[in-house]
Scaffold this motif. Structure first.
Motif, PDB file in Angstrom:
ATOM      1  N   GLU A 252     -41.956 -13.273 -12.809  1.00 42.27           N
ATOM      2  CA  GLU A 252     -42.639 -13.478 -13.568  1.00 42.27           C
ATOM      3  C   GLU A 252     -42.672 -13.893 -14.589  1.00 42.27           C
ATOM      4  OE1 GLU A 252     -45.716 -10.326 -13.149  1.00 42.27           O
ATOM      5  OE2 GLU A 252     -46.291 -10.460 -11.451  1.00 42.27           O
ATOM      6  N   ASP A 253     -43.020 -14.372 -15.856  1.00 38.92           N
ATOM      7  CA  ASP A 253     -42.506 -15.016 -17.134  1.00 38.92           C
ATOM      8  C   ASP A 253     -41.025 -14.827 -17.034  1.00 38.92           C
ATOM      9  OD1 ASP A 253     -45.523 -15.356 -17.647  1.00 38.92           O
ATOM     10  OD2 ASP A 253     -45.437 -13.243 -17.954  1.00 38.92           O
ATOM     11  N   TYR A 310     -39.155  -4.644 -12.294  1.00 39.00           N
ATOM     12  CA  TYR A 310     -39.146  -5.293 -12.936  1.00 39.00           C
ATOM     13  C   TYR A 310     -37.790  -5.903 -13.786  1.00 39.00           C
ATOM     14  CZ  TYR A 310     -44.107  -6.276 -12.356  1.00 39.00           C
ATOM     15  OH  TYR A 310     -45.332  -6.068 -12.331  1.00 39.00           O
TER      16      TYR A 310
END
Length: 314
Positions: A252-253, A310
């Motif tokens: 994600e990004d 993350y």
């Protein structure tokens, strides 16, 4: 009126007021007297805030700022799940026999939508983490910039509210309700790479995650962190949660997202958020995951537990 030792209605010595401010003047009016009162009473004081706020407070305190423990919350609290063990408890536990004061500002404009639930969970869990302790944690909220639903959550996670020098009890204080709402399912995106593992496949699960993360441009330094994260989570599945699980990974990004799902239920809401005792054997896995990750999200119920971490790619 500035907050001193006001606690929840239960009479707990712990106090957790929220300070709502709309400009620098209101921010300083609510925080600097709080800090000065603590110093005058020989109470240890810490301020954990964004760097710009630290500069404001230290300038207003002048020479007295040297007696205050300062923490840039944007760095130390990048993952809200590590603020209690590595910032708040780390400071409070260093002192005994005296009230401790902390200014903590984990909820601030600019937090991403995945990070916000972890922020409000943190604020709700502070109440349990410090219940019964001689600690006051004052949490400033930028009422000018934060959305109304975020400010409403502050009412629900803080028993005492302060605006413009006026202090009152929150009529919507209900941290358990907030925690229940934030315990939301974490569905992976379509196409996420997946690997099912058991005890024999733990090394293969780690190798799978590292290979997938490397293909997505993750640096070798962050790969080392990711290896420790996935090893802790998958081992927990095997040892404590039925012996099997599934690990998934996607990007994600600028972050790699690693999600581990198993059939256990995590009953302790503060798991991973307590500092480990020096002589403690085991029990450090989730704490390590929080310390190495940029963000940790969790969902648990009778059907199982999902932990999503993350990690930045560089």
């Amino acid at each position: 009126m500035t907050p001193t030792a006001v606690g929840p209605a239960t009479g707990s010595p712990f106090a957790h007021p929220a300070l709502f401010y709309r400009d620098d003047q209101e921010y300083l009016a609510g925080t600097v007297p709080f800090v000065r009162e603590g110093l005058a009473a020989s109470e240890p004081v810490a301020v954990a805030a964004p760097a710009a706020r630290l500069e404001l407070i230290t300038a207003a305190l002048g020479a007295a700022a040297a007696a205050v423990h300062l923490v840039d919350i944007t760095l130390a609290g990048r993952n809200p799940g590590r603020i209690i063990p590595t910032v708040l408890r780390a400071f409070a536990d260093a002192w005994t026999g005296v009230r401790v004061r902390i200014v903590g500002e984990p909820v601030r404009p600019g937090r991403t939508s995945p990070a916000y639930p972890a922020c409000v969970q943190h604020e709700a869990l502070i109440n349990e983490a410090f219940s019964g302790r001689e600690v006051t944690i004052l949490c400033p909220y930028d009422a000018r910039s934060l959305p109304e639903d975020v400010l409403a959550d502050a009412h629900a996670t803080h028993p005492v509210l302060i605006t413009g020098g006026r202090e009152w009890s929150s009529t919507t204080y209900d941290p358990d309700k907030v925690l229940a709402r934030c315990n939301e399912p974490l569905a992976p995106p379509p196409g996420a790479a997946a690997f099912h593992y058991d005890a024999k496949a733990l090394p293969a699960a780690r190798d799978f995650v590292l290979a997938q993360a490397r293909k997505r441009g993750t640096s070798e330094v962050r790969l080392q962190d990711l290896a420790l994260v996935v090893a802790e989570l998958t081992t927990n599945s095997v040892v404590h949660a039925g012996g099997t699980g599934t690990v998934r990974l996607w990007a994600e990004d600028e972050q790699i997202v690693c999600q581990v799902q198993d059939f256990g239920r995590l009953a302790d809401p503060l798991a991973g958020r307590r500092p480990a005792d020096p002589g403690q054997i085991g029990g450090r896995g989730l704490l390590l995951v929080h310390c190495l990750s940029d963000l940790v999200r969790l969902h648990t119920d009778d059907a199982g537990t999902t932990i999503r971490t993350y990690v930045s790619r560089v």
